[in-house]
Motif scaffolding. Structure first.
Motif, PDB file in Angstrom:
ATOM      1  N   TYR A 181      -9.802  17.662  14.595  1.00  0.00           N
ATOM      2  CA  TYR A 181      -9.874  16.701  13.501  1.00  0.00           C
ATOM      3  C   TYR A 181      -8.947  15.508  13.763  1.00  0.00           C
ATOM      4  O   TYR A 181      -9.369  14.352  13.657  1.00  0.00           O
ATOM      5  N   GLN A 210      -9.781  11.082  14.688  1.00  0.00           N
ATOM      6  CA  GLN A 210      -9.463  10.027  13.728  1.00  0.00           C
ATOM      7  C   GLN A 210      -8.978   8.763  14.437  1.00  0.00           C
ATOM      8  O   GLN A 210      -8.260   8.839  15.433  1.00  0.00           O
ATOM      9  N   VAL A 215      -2.872  10.795  10.849  1.00  0.00           N
ATOM     10  CA  VAL A 215      -3.234  11.403   9.574  1.00  0.00           C
ATOM     11  C   VAL A 215      -2.074  12.218   9.030  1.00  0.00           C
ATOM     12  O   VAL A 215      -1.206  12.683   9.771  1.00  0.00           O
ATOM     13  N   SER A 216      -2.069  12.409   7.718  1.00  0.00           N
ATOM     14  CA  SER A 216      -1.026  13.193   7.060  1.00  0.00           C
ATOM     15  C   SER A 216      -1.424  14.656   7.008  1.00  0.00           C
ATOM     16  O   SER A 216      -2.581  15.024   7.268  1.00  0.00           O
ATOM     17  N   GLU A 262      -1.662  16.353   4.299  1.00  0.00           N
ATOM     18  CA  GLU A 262      -2.602  16.499   3.177  1.00  0.00           C
ATOM     19  C   GLU A 262      -4.018  16.145   3.596  1.00  0.00           C
ATOM     20  O   GLU A 262      -4.979  16.835   3.223  1.00  0.00           O
ATOM     21  N   GLN A 263      -4.167  15.073   4.364  1.00  0.00           N
ATOM     22  CA  GLN A 263      -5.497  14.694   4.845  1.00  0.00           C
ATOM     23  C   GLN A 263      -6.085  15.775   5.740  1.00  0.00           C
ATOM     24  O   GLN A 263      -7.272  16.115   5.640  1.00  0.00           O
ATOM     25  N   LYS A 287      -7.140  18.926   3.707  1.00  0.00           N
ATOM     26  CA  LYS A 287      -8.397  18.718   2.984  1.00  0.00           C
ATOM     27  C   LYS A 287      -9.591  18.744   3.931  1.00  0.00           C
ATOM     28  O   LYS A 287     -10.647  19.306   3.616  1.00  0.00           O
ATOM     29  N   ALA A 288      -9.409  18.170   5.119  1.00  0.00           N
ATOM     30  CA  ALA A 288     -10.521  18.075   6.068  1.00  0.00           C
ATOM     31  C   ALA A 288     -10.942  19.428   6.597  1.00  0.00           C
ATOM     32  O   ALA A 288     -12.145  19.683   6.795  1.00  0.00           O
ATOM     33  N   LEU A 293       2.061   5.468   3.647  1.00  0.00           N
ATOM     34  CA  LEU A 293       0.618   5.266   3.620  1.00  0.00           C
ATOM     35  C   LEU A 293       0.220   4.173   2.639  1.00  0.00           C
ATOM     36  O   LEU A 293      -0.833   3.540   2.776  1.00  0.00           O
TER      37      LEU A 293
END
Length: 241
Positions: free
Chosen positions: A26, A30, A34-35, A37-38, A41-42, A70
């Protein structure tokens, strides 16, 4: 197994865990960092689990970390920067027995540059570039630990010649040669350039001879000599004490 191969294997091993592999894929896909949290969720995983796996990928050198807000806001009240992850530039390539086509590529590229620029025969340019690379390897090894490297077959012996053989074997083991010490000589159980040697035997064996000779000279092991001695199941080069 050389230190570099061991690190490569460890990196690949880190991706065997399904959740960790999903997170790596993932993040790698990108366009920006990315964090946690991102990422959570992914891949639909709990945040605490994602934190653990992402940090493990950082430890293995597969991801890099940066800190950034962010929101894009700055100054008081903007909040703490987030810890963000992006794919690192590290490349993984594992082969068993170990192959070092990257090393061969460096030598051959240097030789081609010299041959085209100075009108030097390519075989001579390859030998010169390989010897220089061997000396560079020896110079880098001078400050290394004296602890025997994995991949050096044990051999009982004493005296200066045996000591020199062990020193040479320790360095060559780190570059995939799988040295075997016996009867005051070293035979190399693996050729790191095996595919090249099969198709371009004379050129590759000459490169091997010069590279290993450069290592021996760079380590100042004057009691040792190198020679071409092809034998089934071994590299074409033999080191004599």
């Amino acid at each position: 197994m050389s230190d570099e191969l061991a690190e490569q294997v460890a990196g690949v091993g880190a991706l065997l865990e399904p959740a960790r592999r999903a997170l790596y894929l993932y993040v790698a896909a990108q366009p920006d960092a990315v964090s946690r949290e991102q990422a959570a969720k992914a891949v639909d995983l709990p945040l605490h689990s994602v934190k653990f796996h992402l940090d493990r990928l950082v430890e293995e050198g597969l991801l890099d970390v940066e800190f950034r807000r962010l929101s894009g806001r700055t100054g008081p009240g903007a909040g703490r920067p987030s810890k963000l992850y992006r794919r690192s530039s590290r490349q993984l390539s594992v082969s068993l027995p170990e192959r070092r086509y990257d090393l061969a590529g460096e030598v051959l590229a240097t030789a081609i540059d010299r041959s085209s620029g100075d009108d030097v025969p390519i075989a001579d340019a390859v030998r010169d570039a390989a010897e220089e690379e061997g000396r560079r390897i020896a110079a880098a090894a001078r400050g290394e630990s004296k602890v025997a490297a994995p991949g050096v077959a044990s051999a009982v012996g004493t005296g200066r010649v045996h000591h020199d053989l062990v020193r040479a074997a320790r360095v060559l083991a780190r570059h995939g040669y799988e040295p075997r010490i016996s009867d005051r000589e070293i035979r190399l159980a693996n050729c790191p350039f095996d595919r090249l040697a099969a198709k371009h035997t004379d050129l590759t064996c000459g490169m091997n001879l010069s590279l290993i000779g450069g290592v021996i000279d760079g380590l100042d092991l004057r009691r040792l000599s190198v020679e071409l001695a092809p034998q089934p199941g071994f590299c074409c080069v033999k080191i004599r004490g």
